[in-house]
Design an enzyme around this catalytic site. Structure first.
Site, mmCIF file in Angstrom:
data_model
loop_
_atom_site.group_PDB
_atom_site.id
_atom_site.type_symbol
_atom_site.label_atom_id
_atom_site.label_comp_id
_atom_site.label_asym_id
_atom_site.label_seq_id
_atom_site.Cartn_x
_atom_site.Cartn_y
_atom_site.Cartn_z
ATOM 1 C CB SER A 43 6.845 -120.354 31.759
ATOM 2 O OG SER A 43 6.752 -119.434 30.108
ATOM 3 C CE LYS A 109 9.845 -117.280 30.687
ATOM 4 N NZ LYS A 109 9.491 -118.427 31.601
#
Length: 201
Positions: A43, A109
C-alpha cells in the site's frame, strides 16, 4: 581459590545485571520512545516496499499534531478489518465516519487530510478544499474502485484521513473512514532495513 570463585561469582552477577538493565532500556525505549515496524503490504509503494523496516517516533504526537504528508503508524477503525465504513454513504463519496471501535492491527499510511479539511478524490489524487494536492510520492491510479470519489466530505475535529501512496492498491480511509488522533501510535521517521534503503522519511 576462594577468592577466585568469589570474583567469578561477582562477574557473573555483574553481567546478569548489565544484561537486565540493557534489556529493560531496550524495552522501555520501544514501549515509550521508538518502535520498529515492518511494512506488511504494497500500500505504500513506491515510498516503502514490502518487508522494509522503519523506526516510529512514539513521543512527538503527544506534544504536537500530525501534519499533512506525515507517514504514521496507527490502529485503524475496526471497519478496516471488514472493509466497511462506520455509516451508510453515497458510493461516490469517501467514507466520512469511522466505526466506534478500533482494530488491534497496526497500519502504516500517509496523512492526507487534517481536521476540518474538505476532501475528495479524483483519479487517485487528493483534493483538499477544492485544490488538487501536489503528491510526487504517490503512485496514482485513475480507474481503481476508490480512486474517483468526487463527493466531498469534511474531516471531523481531532481526526485524520489516511491513504496509502499506492492509490490503486491501498485499503485506507476512503473505505473505512478517518482516524482519531488517540489511535495514532507515532510518526515513521527513518527506514533502517534493507541496508541499501537506509535513510530519513
Amino acid at each position: 581459590m576462594a577468592k577466585s570463585k568469589k570474583g567469578g561469582h561477582n562477574s557473573l552477577v555483574e553481567l546478569v545485571i548489565i544484561v537486565a538493565v540493557a534489556l529493560g532500556l531496550a524495552l522501555g525505549i520501544q514501549a515509550f520512545l521508538v518502535k520498529p515496524f515492518r511494512i506488511p503490504s504494497e500500500s505504500m509503494v513506491p515510498t516503502l516496499e514490502v518487508g522494509q523496516r522503519v523506526l516510529v517516533d512514539r513521543v512527538s504526537f503527544r506534544f504536537s499534531d500530525p501534519d499533512r504528508g506525515d507517514i504514521v503508524v496507527f490502529k485503524p477503525p475496526h471497519g478496516a478489518d471488514l472493509n466497511s465504513c462506520g455509516v451508510r454513504h453515497p458510493s461516490d463519496q469517501p467514507c466520512p465516519k469511522e466505526t466506534p471501535e478500533r482494530s488491534d492491527t497496526n497500519f502504516i499510511k500517509r496523512v492526507v487530510g487534517l481536521p476540518g479539511d474538505r476532501l475528495k478524490v479524483l483519479e487517485g489524487s487528493v483534493y483538499i478544499n477544492g485544490k488538487r494536492q501536489k503528491e510526487s510520492f504517490a503512485r496514482l491510479d485513475a480507474a481503481c474502485g476508490t480512486c474517483n470519489l468526487p463527493r466531498e466530505i469534511t474531516i471531523p475535529e481531532d481526526h485524520y484521513y489516511m491513504m496509502g501512496d499506492n492509490r490503486g492498491e491501498s485499503a485506507d480511509s476512503r473505505e473505512w473512514g478517518p482516524v482519531p488522533k488517540k489511535w495514532i501510535i507515532g510518526k515513521a521517521f527513518m527506514t533502517y532495513w534493507p541496508p541499501g534503503r537506509i535513510g530519513l522519511l
